[in-house]
Design a protein around this motif. Structure first.
Motif, PDB file in Angstrom:
ATOM      1  N   ASN A 104       0.822  -1.212   0.000  1.00 23.41           N
ATOM      2  CA  ASN A 104       0.000   0.000   0.000  1.00 23.41           C
ATOM      3  C   ASN A 104       0.857   1.264   0.000  1.00 23.41           C
ATOM      4  O   ASN A 104       0.486   2.258  -0.620  1.00 23.41           O
ATOM      5  CB  ASN A 104      -0.980  -0.023   1.166  1.00 23.41           C
ATOM      6  CG  ASN A 104      -2.162  -0.929   0.861  1.00 23.41           C
ATOM      7  OD1 ASN A 104      -3.004  -0.589   0.037  1.00 23.41           O
ATOM      8  ND2 ASN A 104      -2.195  -2.102   1.479  1.00 23.41           N
ATOM      9  N   ARG A 154      -0.408   4.815  -0.193  1.00 26.63           N
ATOM     10  CA  ARG A 154      -1.297   4.808   0.975  1.00 26.63           C
ATOM     11  C   ARG A 154      -0.461   4.684   2.235  1.00 26.63           C
ATOM     12  O   ARG A 154       0.188   3.674   2.450  1.00 26.63           O
ATOM     13  CB  ARG A 154      -2.256   3.618   0.889  1.00 26.63           C
ATOM     14  CG  ARG A 154      -3.252   3.711  -0.243  1.00 26.63           C
ATOM     15  CD  ARG A 154      -4.333   4.729   0.058  1.00 26.63           C
ATOM     16  NE  ARG A 154      -5.150   4.317   1.160  1.00 26.63           N
ATOM     17  CZ  ARG A 154      -6.433   3.956   1.033  1.00 26.63           C
ATOM     18  NH1 ARG A 154      -7.010   3.978  -0.135  1.00 26.63           N
ATOM     19  NH2 ARG A 154      -7.122   3.596   2.081  1.00 26.63           N
ATOM     20  N   ASP A 207      -4.636  -4.781  -1.287  1.00 24.49           N
ATOM     21  CA  ASP A 207      -4.710  -3.432  -1.852  1.00 24.49           C
ATOM     22  C   ASP A 207      -5.934  -2.711  -1.272  1.00 24.49           C
ATOM     23  O   ASP A 207      -7.068  -3.056  -1.572  1.00 24.49           O
ATOM     24  CB  ASP A 207      -4.821  -3.539  -3.383  1.00 24.49           C
ATOM     25  CG  ASP A 207      -4.732  -2.182  -4.064  1.00 24.49           C
ATOM     26  OD1 ASP A 207      -4.887  -1.151  -3.367  1.00 24.49           O
ATOM     27  OD2 ASP A 207      -4.505  -2.161  -5.285  1.00 24.49           O
TER      28      ASP A 207
END
Lengths: 833, 347
Positions: free
Chosen positions: A596, A601, B339
């Motif tokens: 991520n 992220r 994800d």
């Protein structure tokens, strides 16, 4: 298996459109996975007649031809040497597109305009001949699209492993006949034998272990001329997905596709002779250190359980798998030995796997071969070799086991078949359906044995009227028990004909849902804002060492204890990245964070309920469930009305408490865990609820973050063993009386030495307070003046509530006094003034 | 002081007080006027009332009536003024507290449950209505439980159907399907059995958009004296309609599994093209979503169940494929890579 319909029609009449036929075969259990239009990529290719072949005026190696295509005559330049006036040939007109998207245009070649191209068989992917132009038969009509004459429809049929008999055109013709009701035409096999010396005087075969080679049939074809096969044969092989090689080799491949019988042709001159001048072949296991160069020109060392075809000098071929280079049929071959044998399927399968040589032949051998086909195959190949390569077939066969087994018989009870299927076909209809796949039915005798399950003593029927006997054709090797017969009946009739109904049988007993507690925890964590992930159980071998997660910290939870064993390794891993079963989920969650972060992220809060694995000294594998989580970045993003809140260690502890609460457990206690990496030695705790929950929560050690190449500077993780994560019910909540009287809250600040743990003080307060104390919250920690340098003040909010009476202030004052005394005596603290 | 004069003063007080009260700007001013006129000790009314004692006894009640009238009038005016001022204050406060409500809402944090496990949940809920009970089994199995007990002998060609990952414990392998659970359930339970076995499976299979070496299956098993192929068809049609919609077309055709006889492949009308044929269904108009069949008598026997008395059906479905169809996922690798851009859509 690729099935050219034009070839299939040799054996059965088909008056269905290809799509209809495909659907009917699929519904019969022969799934058609694709329908290919063979020749669909010959666009603008037509038949023509060579009127004139002249030398090109400016190039010796080119010819200038005049070709009649229907009413038109075209001038075309051609480089091939096999053409002559009067021949009929395929002509690619300007605008044509050949296989491989090769576009043909009007071009100028050495000053002469060529109005198209004459095509070789290879250019059309029709034959293997790339040198010469494909010469069509004399009667070929002119100006006709080539696809109309040579186009075909090829079905791609997924033949299941139990139906080796259907890996053949004849076998699939039988299935078509079951659909259409028409008859199967078995190929006419007639061998024109010479008057010369018999095969027995030319060839001797010795099978050392008949269990590995139950039958070996040999034929001898002398005086062949090896060359290309007839065009039509090459076309069929190519359409079926096999590359034409030579007339002799093609004969074996043709017979294999036609009959499902793999055979092998040896150059007889490469086989050593015995004292009587006969080529002597031995079928035996390979000896120590024996080697063979196989047809693919790889020199192979043979293992001792490899079955070989050998002569006295050594191995000639790996039986059923691949021939040897030295005995390969080639241009100089004069005499050919045809081997048509039956081998042990398991032996062939193992050998093909060992050498990674699974071929069309080995695939058929490993599914088992009908003994009868050894004879039929030998005859068919001898017939085709003689027809295509000339030569003469020596009279007779060498045959190590000429007796051919009779059809097997499987008794079945039509009543039980209907009971299994939920139908009411009855005996007569069942017999009719079986007849469509060549299964005859005979009456049964009293005491007839019915094979219900193949591995047990058969069931004996009392009355002959209860059973019938199916006479199973020799090619069907998949029908052994009553249920097999039931499937034949069902599939021939069509599964559509089976009713569709709701069960009217009994409901089972209640059983607890093994997912109940796990689901409760998962829902609680998702409710708290964590996303659930699933990650691979197979991880790199180095990961466990890199992580060093102390699995024993989760001990003490019955049923979910950690197992101190070695990692379970995959013997045949797909890659180094998936080589061992993980012992902890934390490495996978760090992987998730890394993924991520790479995608921009930084706020990640995830959990996974997954398994850990290890193997013990006894060799057995163990599996246990863990609840693992990872928190980093913002718990809630900042907005105009509220600043962002960052996950911290207290959140990680709160997650452990939430997990305990989700399964109705008491709040965990936290003890310092100073084990170091993978956890921060000053920011990690072992969470415990006795008998219910155990594990570590804490901040990830900076070295571990670096090892995972993470951007985040503070990452919190936890891995918990939780009772019932692998299966258990939630206990109902048991309430305590709420009481009619309100409780009260008091604040209490105690000064203690820096080294005193807040958790210990809390435990002291709770123990001293007894049931009156309903809640203890640490609301402030203060250091600095006027406190001493090594002191801190812990400020607690104490909720006090009796069950059944009102409290007066004096009683609460007395309680607070006792609490301060308890802290003072246990930890040396004092009330903060 | 006589009656007339006192009465006149009282009336004058009223005449003066009422407009002043009405004009008071806020509660503080009203309170001040309250004290000024009605204060017990120095209030204007109290001061006037001191004069009552000087009047003749017969006049005193008459003055008392006037005093009460004046007091009530002033009190009424004060009350009305207070009400008005309170309402104005509240209105002012509310006006001052106005915020811009059009700003996008803040999110209360909520995590997503994983779509694979949610799909298993959905499957279990549907079959739960049919009386199926969930069970789980180990992932590290043996050649015996994963193959031999399921009527798949060593070196049998059918083994080509399962590319297997073997592990370094004796006989050990990673289960290639959830079918070993059939044996475990049969050994642990007596008919009637209706069992559902979800779990993770492993295959030696290179990962691409539609294949993964780790994936999820749900196995189903029903065993009783009369359980038959018609029951299997009924349950699967019901399931397909519950899972994919009432209008879903269904098709049964013969399949092949060593542990069922007869064996069944179960297709549904392509959810992408509706049956006309497209790339997703290989131009057939059908998608195979599970394999099934009547439990092979040998397998029943390995489960300790008499195959002469009992019959059963079993099915096994790939959860990943069903989840892909349900959610419009085109590459199953998203299921296991964590994800968040994918997962957060399920929050």
């Amino acid at each position: 298996m690729r099935v050219p319909l034009s070839w299939l029609r040799d054996y059965v009449d088909i008056d269905l459109a290809p799509e209809q036929l495909a659907e009917r075969l699929t519904l019969l259990g022969m799934e058609v996975q694709g329908i290919e239009r063979w020749g669909a990529d010959w666009r603008n290719v037509v038949t023509g007649e060579l009127l004139e072949v002249a030398r090109h005026p400016r190039a010796d190696r080119l010819s200038l031809t005049r070709v009649r295509v229907g009413a038109e005559v075209l001038e075309i330049v051609c480089g091939a040497t096999n053409i002559a006036a009067g021949q009929r040939v395929p002509v690619a007109l300007p605008g044509a597109v050949l296989p491989g998207d090769r576009a043909i245009e009007r071009t100028e070649k050495m000053g002469v305009v060529s109005n198209g191209m004459l095509c070789s068989g290879d250019e059309l992917r029709l034959t293997a001949d790339a040198d010469g132009i494909l010469i069509l038969p004399p009667g070929t009509p002119l100006g006709v699209p080539l696809a109309d004459l040579y186009g075909d429809v090829v079905l791609d049929v997924d033949v299941k492993p139990n139906r080796g008999d259907a890996l053949s055109l004849v076998g699939l013709a039988r299935e078509v006949a079951a659909v259409t009701g028409s008859a199967v035409r078995f190929p006419e096999i007639a061998v024109g034998e010479s008057a010369g010396p018999s095969v027995a005087s030319l060839l001797a075969v010795v099978v050392e272990d008949p269990a590995l080679c139950p039958r070996f049939v040999g034929r001898w074809v002398g005086g062949v001329t090896v060359g290309p096969s007839p065009d039509r044969v090459q076309m069929r092989l190519l359409a079926a997905g096999m590359r034409p090689v030579s007339n002799v080799v093609d004969a074996t491949n043709y017979a294999m596709l036609e009959l499902g019988k793999p055979t092998h042709a040896f150059d007889a001159s490469a086989v050593a002779r015995d004292g009587a001048g006969r080529a002597r072949i031995v079928v035996r296991a390979a000896g120590p250190g024996e080697r063979l160069e196989t047809l693919d020109h790889v020199e192979r060392e043979l293992s001792a359980d490899t079955l070989v075809i050998a002569d006295e000098r050594g191995p000639l071929a790996i039986a059923g798998v691949m021939g040897g280079a030295a005995s390969e049929v080639g241009a100089t071959t004069r005499d050919v030995i045809v081997e048509s044998a039956v081998f042990d399927p398991v032996s062939i399968r193992r050998t093909a796997f060992r050498y990674a040589l699974r071929s069309e032949a080995s695939l058929r051998f490993e599914k088992g071969q009908e003994a009868r086909l050894a004879r039929i195959g030998a005859d068919r190949v001898a017939q085709l070799v003689a027809a295509w390569a000339g030569g003469t077939v020596a009279p007779g066969r060498v045959d190590t086991a000429p007796a051919e087994p009779a059809p097997s018989r499987v008794a079945f009870r039509p009543g039980r078949v209907d009971r299994l299927l939920g139908t009411a076909f009855g005996a007569a209809e069942q017999a009719t359906l079986l007849a469509r796949v060549g299964i005859a039915v005979e009456p049964a005798a009293a005491g007839q044995a019915v094979p219900v399950a193949a591995d047990e003593a058969p069931l004996l029927v009392e009355s002959a009227a209860d059973a019938l006997v199916a006479v199973v054709p020799t090619w069907r090797r998949d029908l052994h028990i009553e249920a097999d017969v039931a499937e034949e009946i069902a599939r021939v009739r069509g599964y559509d004909a089976i009713p569709t109904k709701a069960p009217d049988t009994q409901m089972p007993h209640f059983r607890p849902d093994p997912l109940e507690r796990r689901t409760a925890i998962r829902r609680a964590l998702a409710g708290a804002g964590l996303d659930e992930v699933l990650t691979p159980a197979l991880v790199p071998e180095a990961q466990a060492a890199l992580l060093g997660w102390p699995a024993e910290a989760a001990d003490g939870v019955p049923g979910e204890d950690a197992f101190a064993g070695r990692p379970v390794r995959v013997r045949n891993p797909l890659s180094e990245r998936h080589a061992v079963l993980r012992g902890s989920l934390i490495g996978s969650l760090l992987d998730v964070l890394a993924f991520n972060e790479r995608h921009g992220r930084d706020d990640v809060a995830v959990f996974e309920a997954g398994k850990g694995y290890a193997a013990g000294a006894d060799g057995a594998a163990r599996e246990w469930w863990r609840l693992s989580f990872l928190l980093t970045g913002a718990a809630a993003p900042g907005t105009w009305s509220r600043p962002a809140r960052t996950w911290d260690l207290e959140d990680a502890k709160a997650i452990a408490a939430l997990v305990a609460r989700a399964v109705r457990g008491a709040p965990p206690t936290f003890a310092p865990h100073r084990g170091g990496a993978p956890l921060h030695p000053g920011r990690a705790a072992r969470a415990t609820v006795p008998g219910l929950l155990a594990g570590l929560v804490g901040e990830v050690h900076p070295e571990t973050l670096a090892a995972w190449d993470l951007r985040a500077s503070r990452v919190l993780v936890g891995e918990l063993a939780v009772g019932g994560l692998g299966g258990g019910q939630l206990a109902p909540v048991r309430v305590e009386p709420t009481g009619r009287h309100p409780g009260t809250e008091r604040d209490l600040a105690v000064v203690v030495a820096e080294g005193v743990a807040a958790g210990d003080v809390a435990a002291t307060l709770q123990a001293a307070g007894g049931p009156l104390v309903r809640g203890i919250t640490l609301f402030d920690v203060y250091r600095g003046g006027p406190l001493g340098a090594a002191e801190k003040s812990l400020a607690w909010r104490i909720a006090v509530r009796p069950d059944d009476r009102a409290l007066d202030d004096g009683e609460v004052d007395a309680l607070m006094g006792r609490l301060v005394e308890a802290v003072a005596s246990a930890h040396g603290g004092r009330l903060r003034a | 002081m006589d009656l007339a004069s006192l009465t006149a003063q009282l009336q004058a007080l009223r005449a003066e007080a009422l407009p002043r009260i009405a004009a008071a700007p806020d509660l503080a001013a009203i309170d001040e006027l309250d004290l000024h006129y009605l204060g017990r000790k120095g209030g204007a009314l109290s001061v006037l009332m001191r004069g009552i004692g000087a009047l003749p006894v017969e006049d005193r009640p008459r003055v008392g009536v006037v005093v009460n009238e004046v007091r009530q009038a002033v009190e009424g005016a004060l009350g009305a003024a207070r009400e008005g001022a309170g309402a104005a204050a509240l209105a002012a406060r509310l006006a001052a507290e106005t915020v811009d409500v059009t700003a996008p809402a803040r999110e209360i944090p909520r995590g997503a449950l994983h779509p694979i496990l949610e799909t298993i949940d959905r499957i279990a809920a549907i079959f739960g209505q049919f009386g199926f009970v969930s069970y789980e089994g180990p992932e590290v199995e043996t050649d015996a439980t994963n193959f031999r007990m399921l009527n798949i002998p060593p070196d049998h060609p059918a083994r080509d159907l399962w590319d297997t990952l073997y592990v370094d414990v004796p006989g050990g392998l990673l289960r290639t399907h959830t079918s070993p659970g059939q044996i475990r359930v049969m050994q642990a339970e007596r008919p009637p059995i209706r069992a559902l076995l979800p779990g993770r499976c492993f295959r030696y299979e290179a990962t691409d958009a539609s294949h993964a070496s780790e994936f999820y299956q749900v196995e189903g098993l029903m065993v009783d004296e009369g359980t038959n192929l018609a029951d299997l068809k009924g349950q699967l049609v019901e399931f397909a309609h519950a899972m994919f919609g009432e209008g879903t077309a269904t098709r049964f055709r013969p399949g092949y599994y060593p542990f069922t006889e007869p064996s069944v492949a179960f297709d549904i009308g392509c959810l992408v093209c509706g049956g006309s044929g497209c790339a997703a269904c290989g131009r057939t108009g059908w998608m195979t979503i599970l394999g099934a069949g009547m439990v092979h008598p040998v397998v029943l026997r390995h489960g300790g169940i008499d195959p002469e008395r009992y019959q059963g059906f079993a099915f096994g479905m790939g959860v990943d494929r069903i989840a892909m169809l349900r959610h419009g996922v085109t590459d199953l690798r998203v299921f296991l890579d964590g994800d968040l851009r994918f997962l957060e859509q399920f929050r």
